[in-house]
Enzyme design. Structure first.
Site, mmCIF file in Angstrom:
data_model
loop_
_atom_site.group_PDB
_atom_site.id
_atom_site.type_symbol
_atom_site.label_atom_id
_atom_site.label_comp_id
_atom_site.label_asym_id
_atom_site.label_seq_id
_atom_site.Cartn_x
_atom_site.Cartn_y
_atom_site.Cartn_z
ATOM 1 N N GLY A 77 23.234 -87.648 22.554
ATOM 2 C CA GLY A 77 21.853 -88.130 22.498
ATOM 3 C C GLY A 77 21.144 -87.598 21.261
ATOM 4 C CG ASN A 78 20.293 -83.643 21.005
ATOM 5 O OD1 ASN A 78 19.221 -84.071 21.398
ATOM 6 N ND2 ASN A 78 20.940 -82.676 21.615
ATOM 7 C CE LYS A 117 27.458 -81.283 23.617
ATOM 8 N NZ LYS A 117 27.079 -82.495 24.360
ATOM 9 C CE LYS A 145 27.779 -87.283 24.740
ATOM 10 N NZ LYS A 145 27.144 -86.019 24.868
ATOM 11 C CE LYS A 201 20.964 -84.435 32.435
ATOM 12 N NZ LYS A 201 21.292 -83.567 31.315
HETATM 13 P P1 ADP Z 1 24.109 -83.692 23.250
HETATM 14 O O1 ADP Z 1 22.831 -84.419 23.372
HETATM 15 O O2 ADP Z 1 24.839 -83.991 21.992
HETATM 16 O O3 ADP Z 1 24.954 -83.772 24.477
HETATM 17 P P2 ADP Z 1 23.359 -80.978 24.030
HETATM 18 O O4 ADP Z 1 21.993 -80.522 23.703
HETATM 19 O O5 ADP Z 1 23.667 -81.335 25.437
HETATM 20 O O6 ADP Z 1 23.699 -82.152 23.029
HETATM 21 O O7 ADP Z 1 24.422 -79.855 23.574
HETATM 22 C C1 ADP Z 1 24.406 -79.323 22.258
HETATM 23 C C2 ADP Z 1 23.654 -77.997 22.241
HETATM 24 O O8 ADP Z 1 24.378 -76.996 22.951
HETATM 25 C C3 ADP Z 1 23.445 -77.374 20.887
HETATM 26 O O9 ADP Z 1 22.334 -77.928 20.215
HETATM 27 C C4 ADP Z 1 23.254 -75.897 21.229
HETATM 28 O O10 ADP Z 1 21.882 -75.572 21.224
HETATM 29 C C5 ADP Z 1 23.775 -75.752 22.653
HETATM 30 N N1 ADP Z 1 24.754 -74.689 22.901
HETATM 31 C C6 ADP Z 1 24.803 -73.961 24.038
HETATM 32 N N2 ADP Z 1 25.799 -73.083 24.021
HETATM 33 C C7 ADP Z 1 26.429 -73.238 22.832
HETATM 34 C C8 ADP Z 1 27.550 -72.599 22.215
HETATM 35 N N3 ADP Z 1 28.247 -71.622 22.834
HETATM 36 N N4 ADP Z 1 27.935 -73.002 20.983
HETATM 37 C C9 ADP Z 1 27.260 -74.000 20.352
HETATM 38 N N5 ADP Z 1 26.179 -74.628 20.875
HETATM 39 C C10 ADP Z 1 25.755 -74.255 22.105
HETATM 40 MG MG MG Z 2 24.128 -83.131 26.515
#
Ligand code: ADP
Ligand code: MG
Length: 318
Positions: free
Chosen positions: A10-11, A280, A218, A128
């Site tokens: 999403g980001n 992820k 997702k 969620k």
């Molecule tokens: P997306 O919308 O792509 O799913 P998310 O916000 O759900 O993105 O996940 C990405 C975020 O996860 C990063 O911006 C970061 O702030 C966070 N994050 C949490 N733990 C970690 C980690 N161990 N290493 C890297 N990023 C992390």
């Molecule tokens: Mg996410």
């Protein structure tokens, strides 16, 4: 099948802090498509998926604000709407980028449903957060009026609706897409599938399906798609260049090449936050256990180099 699934976060689709206009969405997508076209040019079958958090949030708000005039639509329908919206965006921006890269493939969006189990414990324990923030008084009314589960978010000082996030069990359109891939779709088309993890549906006793008020992660949805299609690589694209240990703390270390065993250990140790990096990593580990060969976490600027093994967090099956 050699081939790669690129799951756009999403980001990666919408920059935080922007107002969310369509013009911005197009500009943001334009930053991504040149790299994606480049990957397609190098030959492997390419399948795309994407998140939909901010887009579903906007539709929920529209539902709420326009509810007196237009009947609000349920969450499964909103999921379908975002698949159409984002699929159209990808088709619009990726098509000219493919032409510029001299890649003769069409982009095809497939409205995708994902089966979840009614017995999934998530239905008894919604976690969620979706939609906007409410005051305590509003939260009380909404809980009564719609039977919504509401949760207090201390950091932001407000109440939010929480919905179940059940595990994806089956991608209903998967077998059809697999057949199309086998029949040469991989060479001539780039399918966009399972946006937002897929539209959550449950099976009725008569074998038909109905939508449920839930959201699917997702990344877990993308992992399921990659396994269903027998793809070799799962690339999760987000807004950071990879996964880190001690993220945001002293001794922060970004992971490059890492083994499946090592990543499993770090995940069990709680290095990856639940609700962001955790799912992820979990999705990638499931992919590798299910026969996938390579799992990448990266951002748009590093995606091409990550695919070449030169950037991002790269995990190979042990
Ligand atoms: P997306 O919308 O792509 O799913 P998310 O916000 O759900 O993105 O996940 C990405 C975020 O996860 C990063 O911006 C970061 O702030 C966070 N994050 C949490 N733990 C970690 C980690 N161990 N290493 C890297 N990023 C992390
Ligand atoms: Mg996410």
């Amino acid at each position: 099948m050699a081939g790669i699934l690129v799951a756009l976060g999403g980001n990666a689709l919408q920059r935080a802090g922007r107002s969310g206009t369509w013009t911005e969405a197009r500009a943001q997508m334009r930053r991504a498509v040149a790299t994606i076209a480049e990957i397609a040019r190098h030959g492997p079958e390419l399948v795309l998926s994407h998140g939909n958090g901010p887009q579903v949030g906007a539709l929920l708000l529209q539902n709420e604000l326009a509810g007196r005039e237009v009947p609000p639509r349920p969450m499964d329908v909103l999921g379908a709407e975002t698949q159409g919206q984002i699929g159209y965006l990808i088709q619009t921006e990726l098509t000219p980028a493919l032409r510029a890269a001299k890649v003769d493939r069409s982009v095809l969006t497939i409205v995708s449903r994902t089966e979840v189990s009614r017995k999934d414990p998530a239905f008894a324990n919604p976690t969620k957060p979706v939609g906007r923030y409410y005051s305590e008084a509003e939260a009380r009314v909404l809980r009564k009026q719609h039977d919504w589960a509401m949760q207090y978010d201390g950091a932001r000082g407000g109440w939010r609706r929480v919905v179940p996030s059940p595990r994806p069990v089956r991608w209903l359109e998967g077998p059809a897409v697999r057949h199309l891939m086998a029949a040469g779709l991989g060479q001539s088309w780039i399918p966009v599938v399972s946006g937002g993890g897929g539209i959550p549906v449950v099976r009725r006793p008569d074998g038909s399906y109905e939508g449920v008020e839930a959201v699917i992660d997702k990344d877990l949805g993308a992992s399921l798609v990659a396994r269903e299609l027998g793809l070799d690589t799962l690339a999760i694209v987000t807004d950071v260049a990879g996964a880190a240990v001690n993220f945001g703390k002293k001794g922060e270390r970004w992971l490059g090449e890492v083994t499946q065993d090592e990543l499993t250990r770090l995940h069990a140790r709680g290095e990856f936050a639940s609700g962001s990096m955790g799912p992820k990593v979990g999705a990638g580990l499931e992919f590798l256990k299910g026969g996938g060969r390579r799992f990448l976490i990266t951002d748009i600027p590093s995606l091409a180099r990550a695919v070449d093994g030169e950037a991002g967090t790269r995990v190979t099956r042990s």
